[in-house]
Design a protein around this motif. Structure first.
Motif, PDB file in Angstrom:
ATOM      1  N   MET A 161       2.258   8.060  15.722  1.00 53.61           N
ATOM      2  CA  MET A 161       1.044   8.631  16.304  1.00 53.61           C
ATOM      3  C   MET A 161       1.190   8.800  17.809  1.00 53.61           C
ATOM      4  N   LYS A 164       3.322  11.788  18.446  1.00 52.64           N
ATOM      5  CA  LYS A 164       2.569  13.018  18.196  1.00 52.64           C
ATOM      6  C   LYS A 164       1.371  13.136  19.136  1.00 52.64           C
ATOM      7  N   LYS A 166      -1.217  11.428  19.259  1.00 57.01           N
ATOM      8  CA  LYS A 166      -2.497  11.196  18.617  1.00 57.01           C
ATOM      9  C   LYS A 166      -3.215  10.021  19.277  1.00 57.01           C
TER      10      LYS A 166
ATOM     11  N   SER B  17     -13.178  11.497  19.021  1.00 57.96           N
ATOM     12  CA  SER B  17     -12.019  11.986  18.267  1.00 57.96           C
ATOM     13  C   SER B  17     -11.520  13.303  18.843  1.00 57.96           C
ATOM     14  N   SER B  21      -7.763  11.890  19.961  1.00 57.65           N
ATOM     15  CA  SER B  21      -6.776  12.009  18.884  1.00 57.65           C
ATOM     16  C   SER B  21      -6.757  13.388  18.222  1.00 57.65           C
ATOM     17  N   ALA B  22      -7.840  14.121  18.338  1.00 54.87           N
ATOM     18  CA  ALA B  22      -7.881  15.442  17.690  1.00 54.87           C
ATOM     19  C   ALA B  22      -8.076  16.560  18.720  1.00 54.87           C
ATOM     20  N   LEU B 234      -7.361  12.927  10.282  1.00 51.79           N
ATOM     21  CA  LEU B 234      -6.441  11.846  10.645  1.00 51.79           C
ATOM     22  C   LEU B 234      -6.118  10.978   9.428  1.00 51.79           C
ATOM     23  N   GLU B 237      -3.847  12.529   6.987  1.00 50.32           N
ATOM     24  CA  GLU B 237      -2.470  12.625   7.487  1.00 50.32           C
ATOM     25  C   GLU B 237      -1.755  11.284   7.507  1.00 50.32           C
ATOM     26  N   ARG B 270       0.898  18.317  17.153  1.00 49.07           N
ATOM     27  CA  ARG B 270       0.092  17.108  17.014  1.00 49.07           C
ATOM     28  C   ARG B 270      -0.210  16.777  15.550  1.00 49.07           C
ATOM     29  N   HIS B 271       0.357  17.541  14.645  1.00 53.95           N
ATOM     30  CA  HIS B 271       0.156  17.250  13.222  1.00 53.95           C
ATOM     31  C   HIS B 271       1.217  16.288  12.722  1.00 53.95           C
TER      32      HIS B 271
END
Lengths: 196, 291
Positions: A161, A164, A166, B17, B21-22, B234, B237, B270-271
Protein backbone atom coordinates in the motif's frame (compact mmCIF):
# COMPACT_ATOMS: atom_id res chain seq x y z
CA UNK A 1 -44.08 -3.56 28.67
CA UNK A 2 -46.11 -5.61 31.13
CA UNK A 3 -45.91 -8.65 28.90
CA UNK A 4 -42.15 -8.81 29.26
CA UNK A 5 -42.67 -9.52 32.98
CA UNK A 6 -44.46 -12.72 32.23
CA UNK A 7 -41.73 -13.99 29.94
CA UNK A 8 -38.78 -12.96 32.06
CA UNK A 9 -37.04 -16.15 32.99
CA UNK A 10 -33.83 -14.94 34.51
CA UNK A 11 -33.21 -11.84 36.56
CA UNK A 12 -30.39 -9.67 35.35
CA UNK A 13 -27.41 -9.30 37.64
CA UNK A 14 -27.00 -5.75 36.37
CA UNK A 15 -29.44 -2.86 36.32
CA UNK A 16 -33.12 -3.69 36.13
CA UNK A 17 -33.74 -4.72 32.57
CA UNK A 18 -36.72 -2.50 31.98
CA UNK A 19 -34.65 0.51 32.91
CA UNK A 20 -32.00 -0.64 30.49
CA UNK A 21 -34.53 -1.13 27.72
CA UNK A 22 -35.96 2.36 28.33
CA UNK A 23 -32.46 3.82 28.33
CA UNK A 24 -31.58 2.03 25.10
CA UNK A 25 -34.82 3.16 23.46
CA UNK A 26 -34.29 6.75 24.56
CA UNK A 27 -30.67 6.99 23.53
CA UNK A 28 -30.95 5.16 20.24
CA UNK A 29 -34.21 6.81 19.25
CA UNK A 30 -35.47 3.42 18.09
CA UNK A 31 -37.96 1.16 19.80
CA UNK A 32 -36.48 -2.31 20.09
CA UNK A 33 -39.65 -3.41 21.90
CA UNK A 34 -41.28 -3.58 18.48
CA UNK A 35 -39.08 -6.55 17.52
CA UNK A 36 -41.09 -9.74 16.99
CA UNK A 37 -38.04 -11.82 16.11
CA UNK A 38 -38.70 -12.58 12.47
CA UNK A 39 -34.90 -12.75 12.09
CA UNK A 40 -34.83 -10.82 8.84
CA UNK A 41 -31.96 -8.81 10.29
CA UNK A 42 -29.64 -11.74 10.81
CA UNK A 43 -30.60 -13.28 7.49
CA UNK A 44 -29.05 -10.45 5.52
CA UNK A 45 -26.34 -9.45 7.98
CA UNK A 46 -22.93 -9.71 6.30
CA UNK A 47 -21.18 -10.43 9.61
CA UNK A 48 -23.76 -12.68 11.25
CA UNK A 49 -21.42 -15.66 10.83
CA UNK A 50 -19.09 -13.99 13.32
CA UNK A 51 -21.89 -13.30 15.81
CA UNK A 52 -23.16 -15.44 18.65
CA UNK A 53 -26.77 -14.26 18.92
CA UNK A 54 -27.32 -12.17 15.74
CA UNK A 55 -29.06 -8.80 15.97
CA UNK A 56 -32.52 -9.95 17.03
CA UNK A 57 -30.87 -12.29 19.54
CA UNK A 58 -29.20 -9.34 21.25
CA UNK A 59 -32.58 -7.60 21.45
CA UNK A 60 -34.07 -10.83 22.84
CA UNK A 61 -31.43 -10.97 25.56
CA UNK A 62 -32.51 -7.52 26.72
CA UNK A 63 -36.17 -8.50 26.64
CA UNK A 64 -35.34 -11.49 28.79
CA UNK A 65 -33.43 -9.36 31.25
CA UNK A 66 -30.11 -10.91 30.34
CA UNK A 67 -28.53 -7.51 29.97
CA UNK A 68 -24.98 -8.47 30.90
CA UNK A 69 -24.88 -11.21 28.30
CA UNK A 70 -25.93 -8.72 25.68
CA UNK A 71 -23.33 -6.18 26.78
CA UNK A 72 -20.64 -8.86 26.92
CA UNK A 73 -21.47 -10.27 23.50
CA UNK A 74 -19.19 -10.13 20.47
CA UNK A 75 -22.22 -9.26 18.40
CA UNK A 76 -22.34 -5.62 19.47
CA UNK A 77 -18.71 -5.18 18.35
CA UNK A 78 -18.99 -7.10 15.10
CA UNK A 79 -21.87 -4.96 13.88
CA UNK A 80 -20.38 -2.70 11.18
CA UNK A 81 -23.37 -0.42 10.89
CA UNK A 82 -24.01 -1.17 7.21
CA UNK A 83 -27.79 -0.82 7.76
CA UNK A 84 -28.59 -3.93 5.75
CA UNK A 85 -30.65 -5.18 8.71
CA UNK A 86 -32.55 -1.92 9.05
CA UNK A 87 -33.63 -2.11 5.41
CA UNK A 88 -34.93 -5.63 5.98
CA UNK A 89 -36.63 -4.95 9.31
CA UNK A 90 -40.44 -4.96 8.90
CA UNK A 91 -40.72 -3.01 12.14
CA UNK A 92 -38.36 -0.23 10.99
CA UNK A 93 -36.04 -0.71 13.95
CA UNK A 94 -32.78 1.20 13.56
CA UNK A 95 -30.64 -1.76 14.53
CA UNK A 96 -27.34 -0.04 13.76
CA UNK A 97 -28.26 2.79 16.14
CA UNK A 98 -29.24 0.20 18.75
CA UNK A 99 -25.84 -1.47 18.40
CA UNK A 100 -24.08 1.91 18.77
CA UNK A 101 -25.88 2.51 22.04
CA UNK A 102 -25.15 -1.01 23.31
CA UNK A 103 -21.41 -0.53 22.73
CA UNK A 104 -21.51 2.85 24.42
CA UNK A 105 -23.35 1.50 27.47
CA UNK A 106 -20.89 -1.39 27.67
CA UNK A 107 -18.03 1.11 27.71
CA UNK A 108 -19.68 3.39 30.24
CA UNK A 109 -20.44 0.51 32.58
CA UNK A 110 -16.94 -0.88 32.29
CA UNK A 111 -18.06 -4.17 30.73
CA UNK A 112 -14.94 -5.78 29.25
CA UNK A 113 -15.38 -5.71 25.47
CA UNK A 114 -15.73 -9.14 23.89
CA UNK A 115 -13.74 -7.87 20.93
CA UNK A 116 -10.94 -5.71 22.31
CA UNK A 117 -9.22 -5.58 18.88
CA UNK A 118 -12.20 -3.86 17.35
CA UNK A 119 -12.45 -1.38 20.22
CA UNK A 120 -8.70 -0.71 19.96
CA UNK A 121 -9.13 0.09 16.29
CA UNK A 122 -12.02 2.48 16.98
CA UNK A 123 -9.93 4.23 19.63
CA UNK A 124 -7.05 4.68 17.19
CA UNK A 125 -9.36 6.23 14.61
CA UNK A 126 -10.94 8.61 17.11
CA UNK A 127 -7.49 9.39 18.50
CA UNK A 128 -6.29 10.29 15.02
CA UNK A 129 -9.23 12.65 14.51
CA UNK A 130 -8.47 14.17 17.92
CA UNK A 131 -4.89 14.81 16.89
CA UNK A 132 -5.29 15.90 13.26
CA UNK A 133 -8.98 16.55 12.72
CA UNK A 134 -8.80 13.86 10.04
CA UNK A 135 -7.83 10.21 9.95
CA UNK A 136 -4.20 9.39 9.24
CA UNK A 137 -4.43 5.82 8.03
CA UNK A 138 -0.75 4.91 8.21
CA UNK A 139 -0.43 6.04 11.82
CA UNK A 140 -3.72 4.36 12.75
CA UNK A 141 -2.47 1.07 11.30
CA UNK A 142 0.98 1.36 12.91
CA UNK A 143 -0.35 2.31 16.33
CA UNK A 144 -3.02 -0.35 16.14
CA UNK A 145 -0.50 -3.04 15.24
CA UNK A 146 1.85 -1.85 17.99
CA UNK A 147 -0.92 -1.92 20.52
CA UNK A 148 -1.75 -5.47 19.48
CA UNK A 149 1.97 -6.38 19.55
CA UNK A 150 1.45 -7.61 16.03
CA UNK A 151 3.78 -5.94 13.58
CA UNK A 152 3.99 -8.77 11.09
CA UNK A 153 0.54 -9.71 9.96
CA UNK A 154 -0.34 -7.50 7.01
CA UNK A 155 3.24 -6.26 6.76
CA UNK A 156 3.36 -7.26 3.08
CA UNK A 157 0.09 -5.52 2.48
CA UNK A 158 1.24 -2.39 4.29
CA UNK A 159 4.38 -2.21 2.19
CA UNK A 160 2.40 -2.76 -0.97
CA UNK A 161 0.00 0.00 0.00
CA UNK A 162 2.91 2.32 0.73
CA UNK A 163 4.47 1.51 -2.64
CA UNK A 164 1.15 2.25 -4.33
CA UNK A 165 0.91 5.46 -2.31
CA UNK A 166 -2.32 4.31 -0.74
CA UNK A 167 -0.92 5.29 2.64
CA UNK A 168 0.38 8.83 2.98
CA UNK A 169 3.41 9.25 5.23
CA UNK A 170 2.24 12.62 6.48
CA UNK A 171 -1.23 13.27 7.84
CA UNK A 172 -3.79 15.45 6.14
CA UNK A 173 -4.56 17.95 8.92
CA UNK A 174 -7.03 20.67 9.66
CA UNK A 175 -5.69 24.19 10.15
CA UNK A 176 -7.80 25.04 13.20
CA UNK A 177 -5.84 23.05 15.77
CA UNK A 178 -7.95 24.14 18.73
CA UNK A 179 -11.28 23.00 17.47
CA UNK A 180 -10.83 19.26 18.06
CA UNK A 181 -9.61 19.94 21.58
CA UNK A 182 -12.75 21.93 22.18
CA UNK A 183 -15.04 19.23 20.82
CA UNK A 184 -13.37 16.58 23.00
CA UNK A 185 -13.62 18.82 26.06
CA UNK A 186 -17.33 19.34 25.47
CA UNK A 187 -17.75 15.58 25.15
CA UNK A 188 -16.24 14.90 28.53
CA UNK A 189 -12.54 14.88 27.85
CA UNK A 190 -10.14 12.86 25.79
CA UNK A 191 -10.83 9.59 27.56
CA UNK A 192 -14.54 9.67 26.99
CA UNK A 193 -15.01 6.89 24.52
CA UNK A 194 -12.16 7.36 22.21
CA UNK A 195 -9.29 9.69 23.03
CA UNK A 196 -5.80 8.55 23.81
CA UNK B 1 -32.25 18.88 -7.38
CA UNK B 2 -32.23 19.05 -11.16
CA UNK B 3 -29.72 17.32 -13.41
CA UNK B 4 -26.33 18.83 -14.07
CA UNK B 5 -26.53 22.54 -14.59
CA UNK B 6 -23.54 24.13 -16.27
CA UNK B 7 -21.82 26.73 -14.20
CA UNK B 8 -23.24 25.39 -10.97
CA UNK B 9 -21.04 25.79 -7.94
CA UNK B 10 -20.86 23.43 -4.99
CA UNK B 11 -19.03 23.32 -1.73
CA UNK B 12 -17.18 20.03 -1.85
CA UNK B 13 -16.57 17.59 0.99
CA UNK B 14 -14.01 15.00 -0.11
CA UNK B 15 -13.62 13.14 3.19
CA UNK B 16 -10.49 11.39 4.46
CA UNK B 17 -10.47 8.50 1.97
CA UNK B 18 -10.65 10.64 -1.12
CA UNK B 19 -8.15 13.10 0.31
CA UNK B 20 -5.58 10.37 1.00
CA UNK B 21 -5.87 6.69 0.11
CA UNK B 22 -8.25 7.22 -2.80
CA UNK B 23 -6.76 10.30 -4.46
CA UNK B 24 -7.44 8.68 -7.83
CA UNK B 25 -11.14 8.77 -6.95
CA UNK B 26 -10.88 12.44 -6.01
CA UNK B 27 -8.95 13.47 -9.11
CA UNK B 28 -11.19 11.62 -11.52
CA UNK B 29 -14.25 13.07 -9.83
CA UNK B 30 -12.86 16.59 -10.24
CA UNK B 31 -12.09 15.87 -13.86
CA UNK B 32 -15.62 14.64 -14.53
CA UNK B 33 -17.16 17.64 -12.77
CA UNK B 34 -14.96 19.97 -14.78
CA UNK B 35 -16.16 18.35 -17.98
CA UNK B 36 -19.77 18.76 -16.85
CA UNK B 37 -19.14 22.43 -16.15
CA UNK B 38 -19.66 22.00 -12.43
CA UNK B 39 -17.38 23.93 -10.13
CA UNK B 40 -16.33 22.29 -6.87
CA UNK B 41 -14.98 24.49 -4.10
CA UNK B 42 -13.43 22.38 -1.36
CA UNK B 43 -15.02 23.08 2.01
CA UNK B 44 -12.40 25.11 3.81
CA UNK B 45 -10.72 23.26 6.67
CA UNK B 46 -13.20 20.38 6.65
CA UNK B 47 -12.65 17.66 9.26
CA UNK B 48 -13.30 13.93 9.30
CA UNK B 49 -17.02 13.12 9.34
CA UNK B 50 -16.28 10.80 12.26
CA UNK B 51 -16.27 7.65 10.17
CA UNK B 52 -17.70 4.38 11.49
CA UNK B 53 -15.51 4.38 14.56
CA UNK B 54 -16.74 7.55 16.21
CA UNK B 55 -20.45 6.80 16.28
CA UNK B 56 -19.59 3.25 17.28
CA UNK B 57 -18.23 4.43 20.60
CA UNK B 58 -19.37 8.01 21.13
CA UNK B 59 -22.48 9.45 19.46
CA UNK B 60 -21.96 12.93 20.89
CA UNK B 61 -18.48 13.24 19.39
CA UNK B 62 -19.80 11.96 16.07
CA UNK B 63 -22.52 14.61 16.09
CA UNK B 64 -20.06 17.44 16.72
CA UNK B 65 -17.65 16.22 14.03
CA UNK B 66 -20.43 16.26 11.46
CA UNK B 67 -21.82 19.59 12.70
CA UNK B 68 -18.52 21.42 12.44
CA UNK B 69 -18.45 20.56 8.74
CA UNK B 70 -22.01 21.78 8.30
CA UNK B 71 -21.10 24.99 10.11
CA UNK B 72 -18.28 25.63 7.62
CA UNK B 73 -20.52 25.47 4.55
CA UNK B 74 -21.00 28.94 3.07
CA UNK B 75 -24.63 29.99 2.65
CA UNK B 76 -26.25 29.75 -0.73
CA UNK B 77 -24.08 26.95 -2.05
CA UNK B 78 -25.13 23.31 -1.92
CA UNK B 79 -22.69 20.87 -0.37
CA UNK B 80 -21.57 18.00 -2.57
CA UNK B 81 -20.24 14.87 -0.86
CA UNK B 82 -18.24 12.17 -2.62
CA UNK B 83 -18.21 9.36 -0.08
CA UNK B 84 -21.46 7.50 0.68
CA UNK B 85 -20.41 7.01 4.29
CA UNK B 86 -19.56 10.69 4.89
CA UNK B 87 -22.85 11.54 3.18
CA UNK B 88 -24.75 9.41 5.66
CA UNK B 89 -22.96 10.96 8.66
CA UNK B 90 -23.52 14.53 7.49
CA UNK B 91 -27.13 13.97 6.49
CA UNK B 92 -27.91 12.20 9.73
CA UNK B 93 -26.54 15.11 11.73
CA UNK B 94 -28.53 17.53 9.59
CA UNK B 95 -31.74 15.54 10.13
CA UNK B 96 -31.10 15.51 13.86
CA UNK B 97 -30.67 19.29 13.77
CA UNK B 98 -33.89 19.70 11.82
CA UNK B 99 -35.89 17.60 14.26
CA UNK B 100 -34.44 18.46 17.63
CA UNK B 101 -34.52 21.97 19.11
CA UNK B 102 -32.02 21.06 21.83
CA UNK B 103 -29.56 19.81 19.18
CA UNK B 104 -29.92 23.17 17.41
CA UNK B 105 -29.15 25.00 20.65
CA UNK B 106 -26.04 22.86 21.19
CA UNK B 107 -24.98 23.59 17.62
CA UNK B 108 -25.47 27.31 18.01
CA UNK B 109 -23.54 27.42 21.28
CA UNK B 110 -20.75 25.38 19.76
CA UNK B 111 -20.37 27.09 16.40
CA UNK B 112 -21.68 30.56 17.18
CA UNK B 113 -24.16 30.67 14.32
CA UNK B 114 -27.67 29.45 13.61
CA UNK B 115 -28.21 26.21 11.72
CA UNK B 116 -28.46 26.91 7.99
CA UNK B 117 -31.87 25.44 7.30
CA UNK B 118 -31.43 26.00 3.58
CA UNK B 119 -28.26 23.96 3.24
CA UNK B 120 -28.72 21.23 0.64
CA UNK B 121 -26.42 18.23 0.93
CA UNK B 122 -26.18 16.01 -2.11
CA UNK B 123 -24.11 13.03 -3.07
CA UNK B 124 -22.08 13.13 -6.29
CA UNK B 125 -24.50 10.60 -7.80
CA UNK B 126 -27.33 13.09 -7.52
CA UNK B 127 -25.58 15.33 -10.01
CA UNK B 128 -25.88 12.54 -12.54
CA UNK B 129 -29.39 11.50 -11.73
CA UNK B 130 -32.19 12.86 -13.87
CA UNK B 131 -31.29 11.85 -17.34
CA UNK B 132 -27.54 12.20 -17.55
CA UNK B 133 -26.06 9.73 -20.02
CA UNK B 134 -24.68 9.30 -23.52
CA UNK B 135 -27.94 10.63 -24.95
CA UNK B 136 -27.75 13.92 -23.07
CA UNK B 137 -25.03 15.40 -25.27
CA UNK B 138 -24.50 14.87 -29.03
CA UNK B 139 -20.72 14.81 -28.45
CA UNK B 140 -20.90 11.75 -26.23
CA UNK B 141 -20.11 8.40 -27.79
CA UNK B 142 -20.52 4.74 -26.92
CA UNK B 143 -16.99 4.87 -25.55
CA UNK B 144 -17.33 1.93 -23.16
CA UNK B 145 -18.42 -0.62 -25.74
CA UNK B 146 -17.35 -4.12 -24.82
CA UNK B 147 -16.91 -3.56 -21.08
CA UNK B 148 -18.76 -6.09 -18.95
CA UNK B 149 -18.97 -4.70 -15.45
CA UNK B 150 -20.39 -5.70 -12.10
CA UNK B 151 -21.84 -2.57 -10.47
CA UNK B 152 -21.01 -2.49 -6.77
CA UNK B 153 -22.74 -0.10 -4.37
CA UNK B 154 -21.81 -1.71 -1.06
CA UNK B 155 -23.92 -0.30 1.75
CA UNK B 156 -24.59 2.93 -0.13
CA UNK B 157 -28.11 1.73 -0.92
CA UNK B 158 -29.01 0.83 2.65
CA UNK B 159 -30.26 3.47 5.06
CA UNK B 160 -31.43 3.72 8.62
CA UNK B 161 -35.26 3.75 8.84
CA UNK B 162 -35.42 7.51 9.40
CA UNK B 163 -33.75 8.04 6.03
CA UNK B 164 -35.77 5.59 3.96
CA UNK B 165 -37.40 8.43 2.08
CA UNK B 166 -34.06 9.90 1.00
CA UNK B 167 -32.83 9.79 -2.57
CA UNK B 168 -31.93 6.30 -3.76
CA UNK B 169 -29.44 5.33 -6.43
CA UNK B 170 -30.45 1.81 -7.38
CA UNK B 171 -29.34 1.17 -10.94
CA UNK B 172 -27.65 4.53 -11.48
CA UNK B 173 -24.26 3.15 -12.51
CA UNK B 174 -25.95 0.55 -14.74
CA UNK B 175 -28.09 3.18 -16.44
CA UNK B 176 -25.36 5.72 -17.03
CA UNK B 177 -22.49 3.43 -18.00
CA UNK B 178 -24.92 1.32 -20.02
CA UNK B 179 -25.84 4.39 -22.06
CA UNK B 180 -22.16 4.71 -22.96
CA UNK B 181 -22.11 1.17 -24.32
CA UNK B 182 -20.87 -0.79 -21.32
CA UNK B 183 -22.73 -3.94 -20.34
CA UNK B 184 -24.01 -3.94 -16.76
CA UNK B 185 -24.28 -7.42 -15.32
CA UNK B 186 -26.96 -8.74 -13.05
CA UNK B 187 -25.27 -10.42 -10.14
CA UNK B 188 -25.81 -11.32 -6.53
CA UNK B 189 -23.68 -8.89 -4.60
CA UNK B 190 -24.21 -5.28 -5.73
CA UNK B 191 -25.11 -4.15 -2.25
CA UNK B 192 -23.33 -6.68 -0.07
CA UNK B 193 -21.23 -4.84 2.53
CA UNK B 194 -17.45 -4.87 1.92
CA UNK B 195 -16.64 -5.30 5.61
CA UNK B 196 -15.45 -1.72 6.09
CA UNK B 197 -13.28 -1.17 9.18
CA UNK B 198 -13.26 -4.83 10.19
CA UNK B 199 -10.71 -5.16 7.42
CA UNK B 200 -8.04 -3.94 9.85
CA UNK B 201 -9.05 -5.63 13.09
CA UNK B 202 -10.64 -8.78 11.69
CA UNK B 203 -9.16 -9.60 8.29
CA UNK B 204 -10.14 -13.24 8.77
CA UNK B 205 -13.79 -12.18 8.82
CA UNK B 206 -13.52 -9.75 5.92
CA UNK B 207 -11.53 -11.90 3.50
CA UNK B 208 -14.36 -14.43 2.97
CA UNK B 209 -16.82 -11.53 2.59
CA UNK B 210 -14.67 -9.93 -0.10
CA UNK B 211 -13.92 -13.25 -1.79
CA UNK B 212 -17.62 -13.96 -2.04
CA UNK B 213 -18.18 -10.60 -3.74
CA UNK B 214 -15.31 -10.98 -6.20
CA UNK B 215 -16.26 -14.59 -6.94
CA UNK B 216 -19.80 -13.43 -7.63
CA UNK B 217 -18.47 -11.03 -10.25
CA UNK B 218 -16.15 -13.67 -11.73
CA UNK B 219 -19.09 -16.07 -12.00
CA UNK B 220 -21.04 -13.69 -14.23
CA UNK B 221 -17.89 -13.19 -16.33
CA UNK B 222 -17.39 -9.58 -15.41
CA UNK B 223 -14.29 -7.82 -16.73
CA UNK B 224 -14.20 -5.62 -13.67
CA UNK B 225 -16.10 -4.35 -10.67
CA UNK B 226 -17.07 -0.69 -10.52
CA UNK B 227 -17.46 0.79 -7.06
CA UNK B 228 -19.47 3.69 -5.70
CA UNK B 229 -17.38 4.06 -2.54
CA UNK B 230 -13.66 4.50 -1.94
CA UNK B 231 -13.70 2.35 1.19
CA UNK B 232 -15.27 -0.54 -0.74
CA UNK B 233 -12.69 -0.05 -3.48
CA UNK B 234 -9.86 -0.45 -1.00
CA UNK B 235 -11.31 -3.50 0.72
CA UNK B 236 -12.04 -5.27 -2.55
CA UNK B 237 -8.45 -4.64 -3.61
CA UNK B 238 -6.64 -5.56 -0.42
CA UNK B 239 -8.68 -8.42 1.05
CA UNK B 240 -9.25 -10.72 -1.90
CA UNK B 241 -7.33 -13.97 -1.58
CA UNK B 242 -8.74 -15.65 -4.69
CA UNK B 243 -6.48 -16.76 -7.52
CA UNK B 244 -8.58 -14.81 -10.00
CA UNK B 245 -8.71 -11.17 -9.06
CA UNK B 246 -10.60 -8.55 -10.96
CA UNK B 247 -9.62 -4.95 -11.61
CA UNK B 248 -11.68 -2.62 -9.46
CA UNK B 249 -12.49 0.86 -10.74
CA UNK B 250 -13.98 3.88 -9.07
CA UNK B 251 -17.15 4.95 -10.86
CA UNK B 252 -15.56 8.37 -11.45
CA UNK B 253 -12.57 6.80 -13.23
CA UNK B 254 -14.80 4.93 -15.66
CA UNK B 255 -16.93 8.03 -16.15
CA UNK B 256 -13.78 9.84 -17.20
CA UNK B 257 -13.23 7.17 -19.87
CA UNK B 258 -16.90 7.39 -20.87
CA UNK B 259 -16.65 11.14 -21.34
CA UNK B 260 -13.65 10.72 -23.63
CA UNK B 261 -11.01 11.95 -21.19
CA UNK B 262 -9.37 8.58 -20.68
CA UNK B 263 -7.96 7.35 -17.46
CA UNK B 264 -4.76 8.87 -16.13
CA UNK B 265 -1.61 6.81 -15.58
CA UNK B 266 -1.21 8.40 -12.16
CA UNK B 267 -4.62 7.01 -11.14
CA UNK B 268 -3.84 3.56 -12.47
CA UNK B 269 -0.54 3.41 -10.58
CA UNK B 270 -2.50 3.60 -7.35
CA UNK B 271 -4.46 0.43 -8.03
CA UNK B 272 -3.35 -2.70 -6.22
CA UNK B 273 -4.93 -4.96 -8.84
CA UNK B 274 -3.39 -3.89 -12.13
CA UNK B 275 -6.13 -2.65 -14.47
CA UNK B 276 -3.75 -2.09 -17.43
CA UNK B 277 -4.16 -5.48 -19.16
CA UNK B 278 -7.95 -5.04 -19.19
CA UNK B 279 -7.81 -1.47 -20.43
CA UNK B 280 -5.38 -2.54 -23.16
CA UNK B 281 -7.53 -5.47 -24.21
CA UNK B 282 -10.63 -3.29 -24.44
CA UNK B 283 -8.82 -0.62 -26.40
CA UNK B 284 -9.42 2.00 -23.72
CA UNK B 285 -5.76 2.66 -23.32
CA UNK B 286 -5.38 4.90 -26.34
CA UNK B 287 -7.56 7.32 -24.52
CA UNK B 288 -5.42 7.03 -21.42
CA UNK B 289 -3.74 10.29 -20.69
CA UNK B 290 -0.29 10.50 -19.19
CA UNK B 291 0.32 12.28 -15.90
Amino acid sequence: MESTDTIRIEASSGPAHRDVISKVVERSGTDIRRCFHCQSCGGGCPVSQAMTYRPNGVIRLLQLGRVQEALQSSDIWFCIGCNTCSMACPQAIDIAAFMDVMRQIALEEGVPPAEPDILAFHREVVGSIHKYGRTHKLEIMMRYKLRQLDMFSDLDLGLKMLAKRKLDLLPSKIADQRVMKRIFEVCGGANHGGGR
Amino acid sequence: MAAVVEGMEFSYFPGCSLATSAKENNRSLFKVCQKLGVNLVELEDWNCCGSSSTHSINSELAFHFACRNLSLAPAGRPLLVACPSCMLRLRQAQLHLQEDAEARRVYERMWGRPVDSNLTIIHFFELLDNGFGAGSNPDFQASLKGLRFAPYYGCMLTRPPAMRHEKQYHGLMEKILGSFGAEPLVWGHPSRCCGTFLSVAKPAVVTPMVNQIIQGAVDVKADCIITACAMCHLNLEIRCSLKTQLPIFHFSEILSVALGMGIRKSWLKRHLVDPLPLLKAKGFLEKTAAG
